[in-house]
Design an enzyme around this catalytic site. Structure first.
Site, PDB file in Angstrom:
ATOM      1  N   HIS A 182      -3.579   7.299   2.735  1.00  0.00           N
ATOM      2  CA  HIS A 182      -3.931   5.989   2.190  1.00  0.00           C
ATOM      3  C   HIS A 182      -5.296   5.576   2.752  1.00  0.00           C
ATOM      4  CE1 HIS A 182      -3.870   1.919   0.904  1.00  0.00           C
ATOM      5  NE2 HIS A 182      -3.680   1.414   2.107  1.00  0.00           N
ATOM      6  N   ASN A 237     -10.223  -0.078  -0.180  1.00  0.00           N
ATOM      7  CA  ASN A 237      -8.760   0.020  -0.219  1.00  0.00           C
ATOM      8  C   ASN A 237      -8.263  -0.501  -1.568  1.00  0.00           C
ATOM      9  OD1 ASN A 237      -6.015  -0.218   0.081  1.00  0.00           O
ATOM     10  ND2 ASN A 237      -6.103  -1.248   2.073  1.00  0.00           N
ATOM     11  N   CYS A 246       0.813  -1.225   0.000  1.00  0.00           N
ATOM     12  CA  CYS A 246       0.000   0.000   0.000  1.00  0.00           C
ATOM     13  C   CYS A 246       0.844   1.273   0.000  1.00  0.00           C
ATOM     14  CB  CYS A 246      -0.954  -0.001   1.183  1.00  0.00           C
ATOM     15  SG  CYS A 246      -2.181  -1.300   1.055  1.00  0.00           S
TER      16      CYS A 246
HETATM   17  O1  UT7 Z   1      -3.814  -1.152   3.572  1.00  0.00           O
HETATM   18  C1  UT7 Z   1      -2.868  -2.003   4.118  1.00  0.00           C
HETATM   19  C2  UT7 Z   1      -2.912  -2.027   5.585  1.00  0.00           C
HETATM   20  N1  UT7 Z   1      -4.145  -2.594   6.069  1.00  0.00           N
HETATM   21  C3  UT7 Z   1      -4.799  -1.988   7.043  1.00  0.00           C
HETATM   22  O2  UT7 Z   1      -4.404  -0.930   7.444  1.00  0.00           O
HETATM   23  C4  UT7 Z   1      -5.988  -2.690   7.638  1.00  0.00           C
HETATM   24  C5  UT7 Z   1      -5.907  -2.643   9.132  1.00  0.00           C
HETATM   25  N2  UT7 Z   1      -6.969  -3.379   9.823  1.00  0.00           N
HETATM   26  C6  UT7 Z   1      -8.273  -3.003   9.823  1.00  0.00           C
HETATM   27  O3  UT7 Z   1      -8.654  -2.102   9.104  1.00  0.00           O
HETATM   28  C7  UT7 Z   1      -9.217  -3.694  10.756  1.00  0.00           C
HETATM   29  O4  UT7 Z   1      -8.464  -4.474  11.656  1.00  0.00           O
HETATM   30  C8  UT7 Z   1     -10.300  -4.593  10.091  1.00  0.00           C
HETATM   31  C9  UT7 Z   1     -11.296  -3.711   9.358  1.00  0.00           C
HETATM   32  C10 UT7 Z   1      -9.645  -5.560   9.135  1.00  0.00           C
HETATM   33  C11 UT7 Z   1     -11.064  -5.351  11.167  1.00  0.00           C
HETATM   34  O5  UT7 Z   1     -11.622  -4.472  12.117  1.00  0.00           O
HETATM   35  P1  UT7 Z   1     -11.386  -4.713  13.689  1.00  0.00           P
HETATM   36  O6  UT7 Z   1     -12.122  -3.660  14.388  1.00  0.00           O
HETATM   37  O7  UT7 Z   1      -9.910  -4.817  13.931  1.00  0.00           O
HETATM   38  O8  UT7 Z   1     -12.125  -6.079  13.917  1.00  0.00           O
HETATM   39  P2  UT7 Z   1     -11.529  -7.415  14.529  1.00  0.00           P
HETATM   40  O9  UT7 Z   1     -10.673  -8.108  13.557  1.00  0.00           O
HETATM   41  O10 UT7 Z   1     -11.004  -7.135  15.896  1.00  0.00           O
HETATM   42  O11 UT7 Z   1     -12.876  -8.237  14.699  1.00  0.00           O
HETATM   43  C12 UT7 Z   1     -13.895  -7.860  15.633  1.00  0.00           C
HETATM   44  C13 UT7 Z   1     -15.044  -8.857  15.518  1.00  0.00           C
HETATM   45  C14 UT7 Z   1     -14.579 -10.300  15.563  1.00  0.00           C
HETATM   46  O12 UT7 Z   1     -15.573 -11.041  16.246  1.00  0.00           O
HETATM   47  P3  UT7 Z   1     -15.374 -11.445  17.793  1.00  0.00           P
HETATM   48  O13 UT7 Z   1     -14.107 -12.242  17.838  1.00  0.00           O
HETATM   49  O14 UT7 Z   1     -15.275 -10.129  18.517  1.00  0.00           O
HETATM   50  O15 UT7 Z   1     -16.607 -12.221  18.075  1.00  0.00           O
HETATM   51  C15 UT7 Z   1     -14.555 -10.717  14.114  1.00  0.00           C
HETATM   52  O16 UT7 Z   1     -14.728 -12.088  13.946  1.00  0.00           O
HETATM   53  O17 UT7 Z   1     -15.682  -8.688  14.253  1.00  0.00           O
HETATM   54  C16 UT7 Z   1     -15.724  -9.948  13.559  1.00  0.00           C
HETATM   55  N3  UT7 Z   1     -15.605  -9.676  12.135  1.00  0.00           N
HETATM   56  C17 UT7 Z   1     -16.655  -9.374  11.365  1.00  0.00           C
HETATM   57  N4  UT7 Z   1     -17.968  -9.249  11.626  1.00  0.00           N
HETATM   58  C18 UT7 Z   1     -18.783  -8.895  10.616  1.00  0.00           C
HETATM   59  C19 UT7 Z   1     -14.482  -9.666  11.377  1.00  0.00           C
HETATM   60  N5  UT7 Z   1     -14.806  -9.343  10.105  1.00  0.00           N
HETATM   61  C20 UT7 Z   1     -16.142  -9.167  10.069  1.00  0.00           C
HETATM   62  C21 UT7 Z   1     -17.046  -8.817   9.043  1.00  0.00           C
HETATM   63  N6  UT7 Z   1     -18.351  -8.700   9.370  1.00  0.00           N
HETATM   64  N7  UT7 Z   1     -16.664  -8.591   7.782  1.00  0.00           N
END
Ligand code: UT7
Length: 331
Positions: free
Chosen positions: A257, A287, A117
């Site tokens: 970004h 993204n 990225c």
């Molecule tokens: O561009 C290159 C660099 N990349 C980035 O900068 C991306 C960085 N990361 C992020 O943007 C975020 O971490 C994500 C958007 C990928 C995820 O958001 P988060 O707030 O970190 O969520 P998480 O992974 O901590 O998940 C929270 C909960 C989990 O459930 P439990 O364990 O709390 O029950 C996940 O299983 O949300 C669940 N979850 C979803 N629920 C509905 C994960 N993905 C989804 C989804 N829909 N698509």
């Protein structure tokens, strides 16, 4: 004659027609519009449909052609074409070489820049250096990615984030002191454990097994990447401001970004920047990896004024990240 700097003098963009909405993703994986919107800020993204039988170069060429047309530029005048991408058409042969030929840049040399990225941000540094050295006069930098070709549409943690697109920027010499002013670029190899596509490279060549195990898709440990991204992108932008004695009032625009609206907000807050000065189109494109920065420039081009102070910031796989301070060169 004043010291040469390298300025952006034209931009172009292309996104595919097909729109993949959050509602459509609800039919594909266990997710919902409310979760995606609040956690990422994304509403929809563009997808280059595989039946079009084309790769990243298709979009890169379209973005470059839009720029050439807007600028009324003869492609034969271009000295160098750089394609920033994490999803080249093929490995080995540079996508940029093909793009240069297709747009008629027959006097240019061309190569790809691969830094996930941060590819476009790093590419800005390279393009500007080539121009500021006095060696080349017209460098075309294109950021283009077809993320849909490496996204696993059964993995809800990644398929909601990425989209396809391309943007282009032309770098030319400037004697008024406009263009790239300063850069702060960093990397840390620890990142390859958190954001990667395991197979298809020299470490794990393609095999029946790698396909069966879904190892040709992008994987990310979102939570860890999020933490690194928030702190490093904000730190880099703050460093650039401090080093150049820029206050939040001096900065006309943050060009961040587009990975996650929460990361963008955190960076803007760290800079104490009014949110009206933050370029944002993540809601429409998601993204697009190497294309996010030039797509922003194309979207906001009408609002930019000569002399505006722009702070670019990016974070990506590798890890790679950084910030660039650039003075806009045209109205
Ligand atoms: O561009 C290159 C660099 N990349 C980035 O900068 C991306 C960085 N990361 C992020 O943007 C975020 O971490 C994500 C958007 C990928 C995820 O958001 P988060 O707030 O970190 O969520 P998480 O992974 O901590 O998940 C929270 C909960 C989990 O459930 P439990 O364990 O709390 O029950 C996940 O299983 O949300 C669940 N979850 C979803 N629920 C509905 C994960 N993905 C989804 C989804 N829909 N698509």
């Amino acid at each position: 004659m004043g010291k040469l700097s390298a300025a952006i003098t034209a931009v172009g963009a292309f996104v595919p027609k097909f729109v993949l909405t959050n509602k459509m993703l609800e039919e594909m994986v266990e997710t919902n519009d409310e979760w995606i919107t609040t956690r990422t800020g994304i509403k929809e993204r563009r997808i280059l449909k595989p039946e079009e039988g084309v790769g990243t170069s298709f979009m890169a060429i379209k973005a470059a052609q839009e720029l050439l047309q807007k600028k009324d530029l003869d492609p034969k005048e271009i000295d160098l074409v750089i394609v920033a991408t994490a999803t080249p058409d093929t490995l080995v042969a540079s996508t940029a070489a093909y793009v240069a030929s297709e747009i008629g840049a027959v006097n240019a040399f061309a190569y790809d820049m691969l830094a996930a990225c941060s590819s476009f941000l790093y590419g800005m540094s390279t393009a500007a250096s080539q121009v500021a050295s006095g060696r080349y006069k017209k460098v075309l930098l294109i950021g283009a990615d077809t993320m849909s070709t490496i996204v696993d549409y059964t993995d809800r943690t990644t398929c909601i984030i990425f989209g396809d697109g391309a943007g282009a920027a032309l770098f030319e010499p400037n004697e008024e002191g406009l263009g790239l002013q300063d850069e702060y670029l960093r990397s840390d190899g620890v990142g390859r454990n958190f954001l990667s596509m395991d197979a298809g490279g020299s470490m794990m060549p393609a095999s029946e097994e790698t396909v069966k195990d879904r190892k040709h898709y992008i994987y990310q440990d979102g939570k860890s990447v999020f933490k690194f991204a928030v702190s490093n992108m904000a730190d880099a932008a703050a460093t650039i401001m401090e080093r150049n004695s820029l206050t939040h009032e001096d900065v006309a625009w943050l060009v961040p970004h587009q990975a996650n609206k929460r990361i963008i907000d955190a960076t803007a807050n760290r800079m104490r920047l009014d949110h009206g000065k933050v370029m944002m189109n993540i809601q429409r494109y998601g993204n697009t990896t190497s294309a996010t920065l030039p797509l922003l420039l194309a979207d906001y081009e009408d609002q930019l004024k000569k002399g505006d102070n722009l702070v670019f910031a990016a974070f990506g796989g590798g890890f790679t990240w950084g910030s660039i301070y650039l003075k806009w060169a045209y109205n």
